[in-house]
Design an enzyme around this catalytic site. Structure first.
Site, PDB file in Angstrom:
ATOM      1  N   ASN A 123       8.097   3.471   4.583  1.00 53.56           N
ATOM      2  CA  ASN A 123       7.160   3.111   3.527  1.00 53.56           C
ATOM      3  C   ASN A 123       5.746   3.405   4.032  1.00 53.56           C
ATOM      4  O   ASN A 123       5.419   3.130   5.184  1.00 53.56           O
ATOM      5  CB  ASN A 123       7.325   1.625   3.202  1.00 53.56           C
TER       6      ASN A 123
ATOM      7  N   LYS B 146       8.157  -1.530   7.919  1.00 55.49           N
ATOM      8  CA  LYS B 146       6.880  -2.091   7.463  1.00 55.49           C
ATOM      9  C   LYS B 146       5.938  -0.956   7.073  1.00 55.49           C
ATOM     10  O   LYS B 146       5.859   0.060   7.756  1.00 55.49           O
ATOM     11  CB  LYS B 146       6.286  -2.923   8.597  1.00 55.49           C
TER      12      LYS B 146
ATOM     13  N   ILE C  78      11.239  -3.910  -7.892  1.00 57.94           N
ATOM     14  CA  ILE C  78       9.806  -4.009  -8.114  1.00 57.94           C
ATOM     15  C   ILE C  78       9.096  -4.433  -6.823  1.00 57.94           C
ATOM     16  O   ILE C  78       9.720  -5.022  -5.932  1.00 57.94           O
ATOM     17  CB  ILE C  78       9.479  -5.024  -9.226  1.00 57.94           C
TER      18      ILE C  78
ATOM     19  N   CYS D 225      -1.523   0.205  -4.054  1.00 56.52           N
ATOM     20  CA  CYS D 225      -2.792   0.103  -3.331  1.00 56.52           C
ATOM     21  C   CYS D 225      -3.962   0.548  -4.204  1.00 56.52           C
ATOM     22  O   CYS D 225      -3.802   1.369  -5.103  1.00 56.52           O
ATOM     23  CB  CYS D 225      -2.741   0.966  -2.074  1.00 56.52           C
TER      24      CYS D 225
END
Length: 311
Positions: free
Chosen positions: A105, A51, A197, A136
């Site tokens: 990540n 996560k 993606i 982001c």
């Protein structure tokens, strides 16, 4: 669950990474790995992407944060996570003992946050690679997402590259008119691997209340609905850059994964399906082996990149 047929070699090399098979769990869909241990043999997955992490813990968005659609789901979790320090202290010991490559990540809202996060993660023992989430908003540039501007993307990748020697994956956004300049900028700035993606912006309506189904109003669409888009973007990137690509978006079974692999992707990430079948990554790896074995392939490397256009 039956073992992967031994006659088919599923091992792949993805840039600097060597994986036992090309099936990776996607960030945000597999927690920190340990949550899925009761359901699947984590030692049979190619790699685990945890996560997404930030420097400091985040609570994420208020609920409701997930809504099911007819061909997937929309999420607006808001990047909730425990933060880098807690991850290293509380989550990494379990992952380190697995023997399965761990890809972390991470994200930030400024170039400096990305650099600092990468620097902290660089010191954590057992991480195989970093995956940079560039979807982001850049708070210093009016909220524009890093992944929609080649110049901004290049700066964040350069900063991260300075901060770490770990293999660097850049996860590209589909929310651009042309993904190829972004892919080129990421590779020029030091990315070893590209993954794509990320989710597609979407929304859902609660008809009975005539209000948004998500508290955040909009979220990211994932699942089978986006696979055709993902295939097209992966194909465009594979033609544009000489760098390994990890494909993802709507992979539900082995045949879906094989479509990305035949295009030339060196590996795939599976995401939304993990919420439905927590053992899906192992199941898909087994399915790839069966498909290839039935057609006489000795290994997945013979199959990758066999897609052809024209006569």
């Amino acid at each position: 669950m039956p073992a992967i047929p031994s006659r088919v070699d599923l091992s792949v090399r993805v840039g600097p990474l060597e994986l036992r098979n090309p099936v990776i769990t996607a960030s945000g869909t597999f927690g920190y790995g340990e949550e899925f241990a009761p359901f699947a043999d984590l030692r049979r997955i190619g790699a685990i992407v945890v996560k997404g992490l930030s420097l400091q813990p985040r609570d994420g968005n208020p609920p409701p944060r997930i809504v099911e659609t007819r061909a997937g789901m929309i999420n607006a979790i808001g990047l909730q996570n425990v933060g880098v320090a807690a991850f290293a202290r509380e989550k990494m010991p379990f992952l380190r003992d697995l023997g399965t490559p761990v890809i972390v990540n991470f994200f930030g809202n400024t170039v400096e946050e990305y650099e600092a996060c990468a620097s902290e993660l660089d010191r954590v023992e057992g991480i195989a690679a970093l995956e940079v989430n560039v979807s982001c908003p850049n708070v210093k540039a009016g909220g524009i997402a890093f992944g929609t501007d080649p110049g901004l993307l290049g700066r964040v990748v350069e900063g991260v590259r300075r901060a770490t020697d770990l293999p660097l994956i850049v996860k590209l956004s589909p929310n651009v008119a042309d993904v190829r300049p972004l892919a080129e900028a990421a590779v020029a700035a030091g990315a070893d691997i590209l993954s794509l993606i990320n989710t597609i912006p979407a929304m859902a309506v609660d008809l009975e209340s005539r209000r948004p189904a998500l508290a955040n109003v909009t979220g990211g669409l994932s699942g089978p609905a986006i696979k055709p888009v993902a295939l097209r973007l992966a194909w465009e990137v594979l033609q544009a850059v000489d760098a390994p690509v990890i494909g993802m978006g709507g992979i539900w079974d082995a045949r879906d994964a094989l479509e990305f692999l035949c295009l030339g992707c060196r590996a795939v990430q599976v995401g939304t399906v993990n919420f439905v079948r927590p053992w899906a990554a192992v199941e898909i790896a087994d399915g790839i082996a069966r498909y290839l074995g039935e057609r006489g392939y000795a290994g997945v490397g013979e199959f990758i990149g066999t897609f052809r256009v024209g006569p």
